[in-house]
Every structure is written in C-alpha cells, then in structure tokens.
Design a protein around this motif. Structure first.
Motif, short mmCIF file in Angstrom:
data_model
loop_
_atom_site.label_atom_id
_atom_site.label_comp_id
_atom_site.label_asym_id
_atom_site.label_seq_id
_atom_site.Cartn_x
_atom_site.Cartn_y
_atom_site.Cartn_z
N ASN A 1 0.83 -1.20 0.00
CA ASN A 1 0.00 0.00 0.00
C ASN A 1 0.87 1.25 0.00
O ASN A 1 0.57 2.24 -0.68
CB ASN A 1 -0.91 0.03 1.24
N ALA A 2 1.96 1.20 0.76
CA ALA A 2 2.84 2.36 0.89
C ALA A 2 3.55 2.68 -0.41
O ALA A 2 3.80 3.85 -0.71
CB ALA A 2 3.88 2.10 1.99
N MET A 3 3.87 1.66 -1.19
CA MET A 3 4.67 1.88 -2.39
C MET A 3 3.95 2.71 -3.44
O MET A 3 4.60 3.37 -4.26
CB MET A 3 5.10 0.54 -3.00
N LEU A 4 2.62 2.73 -3.42
CA LEU A 4 1.89 3.54 -4.41
C LEU A 4 2.14 5.03 -4.19
O LEU A 4 2.62 5.71 -5.11
CB LEU A 4 0.40 3.21 -4.39
N PRO A 5 1.85 5.59 -2.99
CA PRO A 5 2.18 7.00 -2.79
C PRO A 5 3.68 7.29 -2.77
O PRO A 5 4.10 8.38 -3.16
CB PRO A 5 1.53 7.33 -1.44
N VAL A 6 4.48 6.31 -2.32
CA VAL A 6 5.94 6.51 -2.32
C VAL A 6 6.46 6.69 -3.74
O VAL A 6 7.20 7.63 -4.05
CB VAL A 6 6.67 5.33 -1.64
N MET A 7 6.06 5.79 -4.64
CA MET A 7 6.50 5.89 -6.03
C MET A 7 5.89 7.11 -6.72
O MET A 7 6.53 7.77 -7.54
CB MET A 7 6.13 4.61 -6.78
N GLY A 8 4.63 7.41 -6.38
CA GLY A 8 4.00 8.60 -6.93
C GLY A 8 4.75 9.85 -6.52
O GLY A 8 5.02 10.73 -7.35
N ALA A 9 5.11 9.93 -5.25
CA ALA A 9 5.86 11.09 -4.75
C ALA A 9 7.23 11.17 -5.41
O ALA A 9 7.71 12.26 -5.75
CB ALA A 9 6.01 11.00 -3.23
N LEU A 10 7.87 10.02 -5.62
CA LEU A 10 9.18 9.98 -6.26
C LEU A 10 9.10 10.55 -7.68
O LEU A 10 9.92 11.38 -8.08
CB LEU A 10 9.71 8.55 -6.28
N GLY A 11 8.09 10.09 -8.42
CA GLY A 11 7.89 10.61 -9.78
C GLY A 11 7.55 12.08 -9.77
O GLY A 11 7.99 12.85 -10.65
N GLY A 12 6.77 12.49 -8.76
CA GLY A 12 6.38 13.89 -8.63
C GLY A 12 7.51 14.80 -8.21
O GLY A 12 7.39 16.02 -8.27
N MET A 13 8.63 14.23 -7.78
CA MET A 13 9.82 15.02 -7.48
C MET A 13 10.81 14.99 -8.64
O MET A 13 11.39 16.01 -9.01
CB MET A 13 10.49 14.50 -6.20
N LEU A 14 11.00 13.80 -9.22
CA LEU A 14 12.03 13.63 -10.25
C LEU A 14 11.69 14.34 -11.56
O LEU A 14 12.53 15.05 -12.13
CB LEU A 14 12.28 12.15 -10.52
N LEU A 15 10.46 14.15 -12.07
CA LEU A 15 10.12 14.73 -13.37
C LEU A 15 10.14 16.26 -13.33
O LEU A 15 10.71 16.89 -14.24
CB LEU A 15 8.77 14.20 -13.86
#
Length: 381
Positions: free
Chosen positions: A87-101
């Motif tokens: 469950n955690a990996m969805l917002p974690v990966m979303g946040a990662l993409g939302g920082m990197l791009l």
C-alpha cells in the motif's frame, strides 16, 4: 479507529488552514503593492538581536512545522497508509515521480545558468493547500483519494527535506554538526530506554536546533530528527507522539503557516519586468509544478502497479490519481522555502515566489475543475 480519528482531525485542520493561507497570501501581496508596501516589507526584516524577524520565522517557527511533518510521517509508517509495504509503495512511487520529473524539467531548462540551483523548487507539494482544495469537493471525494493525497504530500515533504539537507546546506562547521548529531543519538537512546516524558525531548531538541543552526545544515531538519526520536509506542492517545502531533495541528495550521505566508509573500510586482518575457527559471517552476507533477505522479504510480511493486487500492482510479497529481503541483510553502535557500538575489527570489504562486493557483484551479468533472461523471454512471 484512533488512526482514523487523528486523520480526520488532520484533514479538517488542513482544510481550514488552506483557506487561511490563501487569504494571508492575497493580503500580503496586495499590501506590498500599495503606498505602505515598503514599510510592510521592512517590518519582516526587523533585527531581533543577531537575527531578522524573517530569519526567526524561516529557521525557528518552521522547525516546528517540520516537527509536525515528521510526526505525521512517523504515524503513517507505524499505523497509517505506509504501514503496509505494498500500500505504501503507491504514494511513495507517486511522490518519487512527482519530485524527479519536475526536477528534470527545471534542470533541462536551466542547466549551466545562474538559476540551476533552483532545481528543488518544483519538487515540493503544499499539504495544506492541496488538501484544502480537495476538501472543496465535499463528500464526493472518496476516502481512499484523500488518504492517497495526504500520504503522497507527506512523503513529498520528506523528499524536500532530504533535498534541503543534502543540497542546500552551507559551509559545514563539523564541530557544531557532530554535537547536534550527538544530541540526536542521546534522544534515540532515551527512546530505547523508554523515557516517556515529553519535556526532556523538547529541551534536548531545542539544544540540537541551536547547534544545527550554527552547523551549516539547515536548522529545520532538527524538527524531523526530533520527531523520529520521540517514542511512538503503539500510537495510542496517551502516547507523547500522539499528544504532541494533536497539540501542534492548530498552532501550525492557524499561526505558524499563516505567519510564514505573510512574511514570505511580501512581493512587489514589477509589471515591466514581467512584460519582458519569462526567464528560464520561471518556465522551470511553471512547467515543473503544473505539468511535471501530475505526469510524474501518475506515471510512476502506474509503473509501480505494472511491475507489481505496489497495488491499486480498492476504490482508487487512475483518473483520480491524475487529479491528485494535478493538486500535487501546488508547491507554495515548501517551494517558497527552497527558493529562499536556492537564490541570494532579492529580485530573483521575489519573482520566483510570484511564479510559484501563479503555478500553485493554476494547479489548484485545474485540479479542482478536473476532479469536479470526473467525480460528477462518476455519480451519474
């Protein structure tokens, strides 16, 4: 049940806080561009001892804000959305993409220029504004979407904190830094020894802040370190972590963040400069927040589910994740905070703040209209 109660309290406080932040920002910009604007701006630079009022707000009061962010993240890790790995990996990966791009967009437009240091500006999400806008849609918003956006924004803020610690620290004074870290080790030892009184943590936390302030590492990092040193126990209402987080919600939402907004949005708008066209850092901020955020959050979330690193929570749809991603483009508090660290030129700082506000308004408006549209369609199906 206790976690749900605390989340509801958090959500409601952020809803009201977003409205107050908006009013403070509008007031500050308007008054700065009147005949008393210069007096108003100078007020925030009033010297109190060796620090200006603005410095005390940004390095002192905002440490309390970061303390609350750390406590929220701790709660999410132990008993919240982040306690289950998939469950955690969805917002974690979303946040990662939302920082990197957004960072890549900014870097592509500003590499090799004087503005390159602002790469961290479009990486952040403002929790209060994002949740405040989402709350305007009322009970049509699924609870899972509220939780996803909240977890996303908290993780995003953690990412911004790490960026500040790693890339926006000044010349290091190792003695002060080691003393600060030594105090942190003592705090962790107190946690392990089950010291459940709050005042020793706050006292040593204040001491850690003082040495961190003089170490070259930004002092607000102390807030997060202190949060993770304070015992969480089982997250029960009698735990000092729960009590402190609950206590901080209203002062942070209704006093600290509004004061930060007033102090840091005293922006004198130079229409002549704006009419000359947008500089590359402006495009980096605007495109990073308005375009990079929703694309990065949605793409990385989709990839995480595709490779089975995460799972799509029941009741959460891709179109609503994209809508949450648009709201993620509301940078405001954290973006302005990074701006103050990234640049030294007053004109660039003021202009960057203005572009952050414009981008945040666009992201909020687009996100509201988009989510209103898809949630309305959902009720009609």
């Amino acid at each position: 049940m206790r976690a749900t109660k605390l989340f509801t309290s958090f959500f409601e406080s952020e809803k009201a806080s977003g409205i107050i932040l908006l009013l403070c920002t509008v007031f500050s910009i308007l008054i700065t561009n009147t005949s008393i604007g210069e007096t108003y701006s100078h007020f925030w630079h009033t010297q109190l001892g060796s620090f200006s009022l603005e410095h005390l707000i940004n390095d002192g009061l905002m440490t309390i804000f970061f303390l609350m962010i750390g406590l929220e993240l701790e709660r999410e890790i132990y008993i919240g959305e982040l306690s289950n790995l998939r469950n955690a990996m969805l917002p974690v990966m979303g946040a990662l993409g939302g920082m990197l791009l957004p960072a890549l967009i900014y870097y592509f437009l500003n590499q090799g220029t004087l503005y390159q240091n602002g790469i961290g500006i479009p990486m952040a999400t403002d929790i209060a504004f994002a949740i405040g806008i989402l709350s305007l849609l009322g009970n049509r918003v699924p609870v899972v979407l509220k939780v996803f956006l909240t977890a996303l924004a908290v993780i995003d803020d953690l990412g911004a904190i790490l960026v500040i610690a790693l890339f926006y620290s000044k010349d290091l004074h190792t003695t002060n830094l080691f003393i600060a870290l030594g105090i942190f080790v003592v705090l962790l030892a107190m946690n392990r020894l089950k010291v459940y009184k709050l005042w020793p943590y706050l006292l040593l936390g204040a001491l850690m802040w003082w040495f961190m302030l003089h170490s070259g590492v930004h002092a607000t990092i102390t807030g997060v370190l202190l949060a993770f040193a304070i015992p969480f126990e089982k997250g029960e209402e009698q735990s000092i972590s729960y009590k402190l987080e609950h206590f901080l919600h209203k002062p942070v939402s209704f006093i600290i963040l509004p004061i930060f907004a007033l102090a840091n949005t005293a922006i004198a708008i130079n229409f002549k400069t704006l009419s000359n066209g947008l500089p590359t850092y402006a495009w980096g901020i605007l495109l990073g927040l308005v375009v990079g955020k929703p694309l990065g959050i949605t793409l990385f979330s989709w990839l995480a589910v595709k490779v089975r690193l995460a799972r799509l929570t029941h009741g959460l749809q891709w179109k609503s994740i994209f809508g949450a991603g648009i709201l993620g483009g509301i940078g405001f508090t954290m973006s302005i905070f990074v701006t103050l660290l990234a640049f030294s030129d007053t004109e660039i700082i003021n202009n960057a703040k203005l572009y952050i506000i414009i981008a945040s308004v666009l992201a909020g408006l687009f996100g509201l209209l988009y989510l209103k549209s898809i949630l309305k369609l959902k009720t009609e199906d």
